[in-house]
Design a protein around this motif. Structure first.
Motif, PDB file in Angstrom:
ATOM      1  N   LYS A 274      10.240   1.033  -6.114  1.00  0.00           N
ATOM      2  CA  LYS A 274       9.574   1.048  -6.571  1.00  0.00           C
ATOM      3  C   LYS A 274       8.413   1.858  -6.276  1.00  0.00           C
ATOM      4  O   LYS A 274       7.573   3.089  -7.222  1.00  0.00           O
ATOM      5  CB  LYS A 274       8.997  -0.570  -6.189  1.00  0.00           C
ATOM      6  N   ASP A 275       8.651   2.231  -5.609  1.00  0.00           N
ATOM      7  CA  ASP A 275       7.945   3.642  -4.771  1.00  0.00           C
ATOM      8  C   ASP A 275       8.197   5.118  -6.298  1.00  0.00           C
ATOM      9  O   ASP A 275       7.668   5.640  -7.038  1.00  0.00           O
ATOM     10  CB  ASP A 275       8.350   4.556  -3.837  1.00  0.00           C
ATOM     11  N   GLU A 276       9.235   5.376  -6.731  1.00  0.00           N
ATOM     12  CA  GLU A 276       9.676   5.769  -7.625  1.00  0.00           C
ATOM     13  C   GLU A 276       9.285   5.529  -9.113  1.00  0.00           C
ATOM     14  O   GLU A 276       8.594   6.272  -9.570  1.00  0.00           O
ATOM     15  CB  GLU A 276      11.336   5.781  -7.894  1.00  0.00           C
TER      16      GLU A 276
ATOM     17  N   PRO B 121       1.088  -0.797   0.069  1.00  0.00           N
ATOM     18  CA  PRO B 121      -0.038  -0.100  -0.232  1.00  0.00           C
ATOM     19  C   PRO B 121       0.406   1.013   0.366  1.00  0.00           C
ATOM     20  O   PRO B 121       1.757   1.370   0.759  1.00  0.00           O
ATOM     21  CB  PRO B 121      -0.486  -0.038   1.567  1.00  0.00           C
ATOM     22  N   LEU B 122       0.334   2.084  -1.002  1.00  0.00           N
ATOM     23  CA  LEU B 122       1.288   3.208  -1.254  1.00  0.00           C
ATOM     24  C   LEU B 122       0.672   4.583  -0.207  1.00  0.00           C
ATOM     25  O   LEU B 122      -0.393   4.765  -0.470  1.00  0.00           O
ATOM     26  CB  LEU B 122       1.127   3.635  -2.756  1.00  0.00           C
ATOM     27  N   THR B 123       1.986   5.876   0.291  1.00  0.00           N
ATOM     28  CA  THR B 123       1.076   6.920   0.023  1.00  0.00           C
ATOM     29  C   THR B 123       1.536   7.609  -0.879  1.00  0.00           C
ATOM     30  O   THR B 123       2.518   7.611  -1.032  1.00  0.00           O
ATOM     31  CB  THR B 123       1.293   7.630   1.258  1.00  0.00           C
ATOM     32  N   VAL B 124       0.622   9.059  -1.636  1.00  0.00           N
ATOM     33  CA  VAL B 124       1.485   9.016  -2.879  1.00  0.00           C
ATOM     34  C   VAL B 124       1.134  10.891  -2.577  1.00  0.00           C
ATOM     35  O   VAL B 124      -0.172  11.427  -1.933  1.00  0.00           O
ATOM     36  CB  VAL B 124       0.411   9.400  -3.938  1.00  0.00           C
TER      37      VAL B 124
ATOM     38  N   VAL C 160       6.631  15.298  -7.117  1.00  0.00           N
ATOM     39  CA  VAL C 160       5.300  13.900  -6.412  1.00  0.00           C
ATOM     40  C   VAL C 160       6.238  12.912  -5.139  1.00  0.00           C
ATOM     41  O   VAL C 160       8.152  12.683  -5.510  1.00  0.00           O
ATOM     42  CB  VAL C 160       4.658  13.244  -7.224  1.00  0.00           C
ATOM     43  N   GLY C 161       5.851  12.001  -4.129  1.00  0.00           N
ATOM     44  CA  GLY C 161       6.405  11.891  -3.579  1.00  0.00           C
ATOM     45  C   GLY C 161       6.245  10.309  -3.378  1.00  0.00           C
ATOM     46  O   GLY C 161       4.662  10.798  -2.942  1.00  0.00           O
ATOM     47  N   VAL C 162       6.529   9.436  -3.431  1.00  0.00           N
ATOM     48  CA  VAL C 162       5.938   8.520  -3.366  1.00  0.00           C
ATOM     49  C   VAL C 162       7.011   7.507  -2.232  1.00  0.00           C
ATOM     50  O   VAL C 162       7.562   7.161  -1.469  1.00  0.00           O
ATOM     51  CB  VAL C 162       5.852   7.167  -4.441  1.00  0.00           C
TER      52      VAL C 162
ATOM     53  N   ILE D 178       7.321  10.417   4.840  1.00  0.00           N
ATOM     54  CA  ILE D 178       7.989  10.331   4.151  1.00  0.00           C
ATOM     55  C   ILE D 178       8.220  10.444   2.638  1.00  0.00           C
ATOM     56  O   ILE D 178       9.352  10.989   2.461  1.00  0.00           O
ATOM     57  CB  ILE D 178       8.540   8.665   4.400  1.00  0.00           C
ATOM     58  N   ALA D 179       6.540  10.367   2.026  1.00  0.00           N
ATOM     59  CA  ALA D 179       6.965  10.624   0.888  1.00  0.00           C
ATOM     60  C   ALA D 179       6.857  12.389   0.696  1.00  0.00           C
ATOM     61  O   ALA D 179       7.403  12.874  -0.154  1.00  0.00           O
ATOM     62  CB  ALA D 179       4.838  10.158   0.612  1.00  0.00           C
ATOM     63  N   GLN D 180       6.425  13.244   1.923  1.00  0.00           N
ATOM     64  CA  GLN D 180       6.001  14.423   1.708  1.00  0.00           C
ATOM     65  C   GLN D 180       7.560  14.730   1.667  1.00  0.00           C
ATOM     66  O   GLN D 180       8.083  16.404   1.410  1.00  0.00           O
ATOM     67  CB  GLN D 180       5.386  15.294   3.269  1.00  0.00           C
ATOM     68  N   GLY D 181       8.383  14.326   2.014  1.00  0.00           N
ATOM     69  CA  GLY D 181      10.443  14.225   2.939  1.00  0.00           C
ATOM     70  C   GLY D 181      10.981  14.494   1.228  1.00  0.00           C
ATOM     71  O   GLY D 181      12.021  14.987   0.907  1.00  0.00           O
TER      72      GLY D 181
END
Length: 139
Positions: A122-124, A25-28, A113-115, A53-56
């Motif tokens: 994989k987030d990238e 599960p992702l946070t974007v 965008v941050g994931v 983390i995504a925002q950072g």
């Protein structure tokens, strides 16, 4: 500046990429060029700290004008520099892949965008898929 509907498209496509590829599960998070939050979604089951983390990742990319992957490479080569930046920015820099700059077709910076949620690579990939689906450019 990135528009809300563009940010929503980036998020929806990043999440769809995650589902299609079996990612956790992702946070974007999408920030505008000034670093302000435009939109964020946290999928069910995404961890407690994932929004930060995504925002950072996105904020670090904006602040340094490069992807958070490059910041991760910088952290390996120059850990004291990245540590100093983290202190200066009150821990708001996450030097790991998943934060990607968003540009329009003319190359104008719109935001980032941050994931977060799976392995950083994989987030990238999910971030890049979101940008592409919105008809925007990365970098």
């Amino acid at each position: 500046m990135i528009q809300l509907e563009q940010a929503r498209t980036v998020i929806a496509a990043a999440r769809a990429h995650g589902r299609e590829h079996g990612l956790k599960p992702l946070t974007v998070v999408v920030l505008d060029a000034g670093g302000h939050l435009v939109a964020m979604e946290r999928e069910d089951g995404s961890g407690y700290g994932r929004p930060q983390i995504a925002q950072g990742k996105a904020a670090g990319a904006l602040a340094m004008g490069t992807s958070s992957r490059v910041l991760g490479d910088m952290a390996a080569d120059r850990p004291q520099f990245i540590a100093a930046l983290s202190v200066a920015w009150e821990g708001k820099l996450i030097p790991a892949a998943g934060g990607v700059l968003i540009r329009d077709a003319a190359g104008t910076l719109l935001g980032a965008v941050g994931v977060s949620g799976d392995l950083s690579d994989k987030d990238e990939e999910a971030a890049q898929a979101g940008i592409h689906a919105a008809g925007l450019a990365q970098g």
